[in-house]
Design an enzyme around this catalytic site. Sequence first.
Site, mmCIF file in Angstrom:
data_model
loop_
_atom_site.group_PDB
_atom_site.id
_atom_site.type_symbol
_atom_site.label_atom_id
_atom_site.label_comp_id
_atom_site.label_asym_id
_atom_site.label_seq_id
_atom_site.Cartn_x
_atom_site.Cartn_y
_atom_site.Cartn_z
ATOM 1 N N CYS A 272 2.554 5.684 6.470
ATOM 2 C CA CYS A 272 1.274 6.012 7.125
ATOM 3 C C CYS A 272 1.329 5.699 8.613
ATOM 4 C CB CYS A 272 0.153 5.225 6.461
ATOM 5 S SG CYS A 272 0.498 3.468 6.395
ATOM 6 N N GLU B 204 -0.583 15.169 8.983
ATOM 7 C CA GLU B 204 0.365 14.166 8.499
ATOM 8 C C GLU B 204 1.423 14.876 7.652
ATOM 9 O OE1 GLU B 204 -0.968 11.341 5.434
ATOM 10 O OE2 GLU B 204 -0.027 9.769 6.625
ATOM 11 N N LYS C 29 -4.368 -0.493 -9.827
ATOM 12 C CA LYS C 29 -3.899 0.816 -10.294
ATOM 13 C C LYS C 29 -2.799 1.317 -9.365
ATOM 14 C CE LYS C 29 -4.185 5.121 -9.920
ATOM 15 N NZ LYS C 29 -2.851 5.458 -10.377
ATOM 16 N N GLU D 263 -7.579 2.439 3.371
ATOM 17 C CA GLU D 263 -6.435 2.555 4.296
ATOM 18 C C GLU D 263 -5.842 3.931 4.051
ATOM 19 O OE1 GLU D 263 -5.825 0.374 6.468
ATOM 20 O OE2 GLU D 263 -6.631 -1.513 5.709
HETATM 21 P P1 NAD Z 1 -2.781 9.575 -2.976
HETATM 22 O O1 NAD Z 1 -4.114 9.539 -2.288
HETATM 23 O O2 NAD Z 1 -2.364 10.818 -3.634
HETATM 24 O O3 NAD Z 1 -2.732 8.445 -4.104
HETATM 25 C C1 NAD Z 1 -3.003 7.079 -3.820
HETATM 26 C C2 NAD Z 1 -3.473 6.406 -5.099
HETATM 27 O O4 NAD Z 1 -4.712 6.994 -5.496
HETATM 28 C C3 NAD Z 1 -2.526 6.571 -6.282
HETATM 29 O O5 NAD Z 1 -2.532 5.391 -7.050
HETATM 30 C C4 NAD Z 1 -3.167 7.710 -7.066
HETATM 31 O O6 NAD Z 1 -2.851 7.691 -8.427
HETATM 32 C C5 NAD Z 1 -4.642 7.391 -6.849
HETATM 33 N N1 NAD Z 1 -5.551 8.520 -7.033
HETATM 34 C C6 NAD Z 1 -5.294 9.851 -6.932
HETATM 35 N N2 NAD Z 1 -6.415 10.565 -7.192
HETATM 36 C C7 NAD Z 1 -7.397 9.666 -7.448
HETATM 37 C C8 NAD Z 1 -8.786 9.768 -7.776
HETATM 38 N N3 NAD Z 1 -9.395 10.935 -7.883
HETATM 39 N N4 NAD Z 1 -9.487 8.635 -7.959
HETATM 40 C C9 NAD Z 1 -8.897 7.426 -7.835
HETATM 41 N N5 NAD Z 1 -7.586 7.265 -7.544
HETATM 42 C C10 NAD Z 1 -6.854 8.369 -7.350
HETATM 43 O O7 NAD Z 1 -1.734 9.069 -1.895
HETATM 44 P P2 NAD Z 1 -0.143 8.913 -2.068
HETATM 45 O O8 NAD Z 1 0.448 10.280 -2.073
HETATM 46 O O9 NAD Z 1 0.156 7.973 -3.188
HETATM 47 O O10 NAD Z 1 0.217 8.155 -0.727
HETATM 48 C C11 NAD Z 1 0.391 8.797 0.479
HETATM 49 C C12 NAD Z 1 -0.820 8.657 1.370
HETATM 50 O O11 NAD Z 1 -1.184 7.275 1.492
HETATM 51 C C13 NAD Z 1 -0.548 9.139 2.779
HETATM 52 O O12 NAD Z 1 -1.643 9.874 3.253
HETATM 53 C C14 NAD Z 1 -0.412 7.825 3.564
HETATM 54 O O13 NAD Z 1 -0.687 7.944 4.937
HETATM 55 C C15 NAD Z 1 -1.380 6.957 2.859
HETATM 56 N N6 NAD Z 1 -1.064 5.555 3.106
HETATM 57 C C16 NAD Z 1 -1.872 4.834 3.936
HETATM 58 C C17 NAD Z 1 -1.566 3.512 4.218
HETATM 59 C C18 NAD Z 1 -2.449 2.703 5.125
HETATM 60 O O14 NAD Z 1 -2.350 1.471 5.068
HETATM 61 N N7 NAD Z 1 -3.283 3.302 5.939
HETATM 62 C C19 NAD Z 1 -0.445 2.910 3.646
HETATM 63 C C20 NAD Z 1 0.367 3.681 2.813
HETATM 64 C C21 NAD Z 1 0.033 4.995 2.534
#
Ligand code: NAD
Length: 476
Positions: A283, A380, A174, A249
């Site tokens: 991240c 963040e 997804k 992650e």
């Molecule tokens: P997000 O949590 O908003 O979304 C991530 C994914 O989760 C997307 O595909 C989104 O559609 C999905 N999602 C949203 N709500 C959901 C739910 N209720 N149930 C299941 N899936 C759901 O994050 P983002 O804005 O896409 O990305 C930014 C964040 O990701 C930042 O906090 C960043 O630090 C983190 N990140 C972490 C890493 C790592 O490896 N630690 C790498 C990249 C990004």
Amino acid sequence: MQFPTKLFINGNSSGTSDRKPIPVINPATEEALCEVASASERDVDTAVTGAQKTFENIWRDYAPGKRADVLFAIAKALREHAEELSQLESLSIGKPISDARDEIAMGARTFEYYAGAISKFYGQTIPVSRGGFDFTLRQPMGVVVAIVPWNFPFPIATWKVAPALAAGNCVILKPASQSPLTALRLGELAAQAGLPDGALQVLSGSGQQMGDALVKHPLVRKISFTGSTSVGSHIMQLAGRDIKRVSLELGGKSPNIVFADADLEKAATSSPMSVFANTGQDCCARSRMFVERTVYEKFVEIFVQSTRKIIVDDPAKPETQIGPMVSGQQREVVEGFLQTAKTPRHKILCGGDRPSRKGYYLNPAVLLGCETTDRVWQEEVFGPVVCIRPFDNEETMLSEVNASPYGLSASIWTNDLKRALRVSKRVESGVVSVNCHNSVHVEAPFGGFKQSGLGRDLGMAALEGYTELKNIYIAE
Ligand code: NAD
């Protein structure tokens, strides 16, 4: 350019949904590229049921060597379509094209790594006290859901899909609603390369709408998530009801620590891109800088000079280092953090303003004068903002470093080997880089301490996370 717009279900890229499609916006032009299908609960059920069938009837029984052949063929297809995939990634999230090319290459490399790794992932024979013969097996789990964010869409998808498939699982991928295009192409290309129908399916759409259905589906055995800490926590709570496996992650607020004995020129000229690359939407962004007071002024001077030289421009140009932010909304979040900076205590030495052009651009900002209680220091930001603070004492600095609830990455700059080892051990983070900022290697484990996550992507460690450990005892 052709855009994939349909769900990829059971080997077929014709899946439409009764849900309203979601526009994909080019952040450099603020215009829609296309509209992509958004999966419904019914699509989730069709995909998961199909994946379970493929798991039981085909994929788990493929010999590891045969699975490896398919993964190598997928890597080859990705390399053959590298330019198309790079363009899709760059157009949909504003990623500079040179970065996009590197990331697509890394995705192909990840498939090659796990194609080779699966034959080196052994069990044990154990001399149990009863005699007989005792040994362990690593077995696939079944259907794995991989949920990925928009900041590094393609590589992060491959970090989950490749080891999960290599271990014999079937995967529902997804992507984030902002960045579905390369994920949908990955599904199509993998099928053309010989992956059985249903082994990898791609459900684009809103996580808020379909997320719970994916996590709660009774046939789903594991959720591998990368994204924000708040959504990760929600998924973990939901998965906990059925003791489903999760790996997470999550967010970060990574420190960059510069001691006075470091190569100051190298540290100060390379550090800007450790936080501003990918427009700070990283991240691992080293957004909290700790600089030893005796070299603080000199460091800040070189850091700001280097920041001013960064090329913020159209992501399509090969020389561009920073493109726009992913959306207008994300830019406003970052500007909100900058508005918390108040004179006379805070000083924005450069950036924080919008270039006069269309697109969600924001010039990289260097902020001084932060207290450890400031929101911009603690949370963040996920945008091009760095806070730099001086320190006098290693112990006090380390307790400030470790006061963060996050613990993903850290950089340490020093020429004293003993100090490098001592501080590396004391920093609470899953990844430490000494005299550089490289956090990610396909061959090494990547993941966080504390609220930055659970479990590891990449390296052999990822294979552990996509298998169950079984012990078999044969009596004498
Ligand atoms: P997000 O949590 O908003 O979304 C991530 C994914 O989760 C997307 O595909 C989104 O559609 C999905 N999602 C949203 N709500 C959901 C739910 N209720 N149930 C299941 N899936 C759901 O994050 P983002 O804005 O896409 O990305 C930014 C964040 O990701 C930042 O906090 C960043 O630090 C983190 N990140 C972490 C890493 C790592 O490896 N630690 C790498 C990249 C990004």
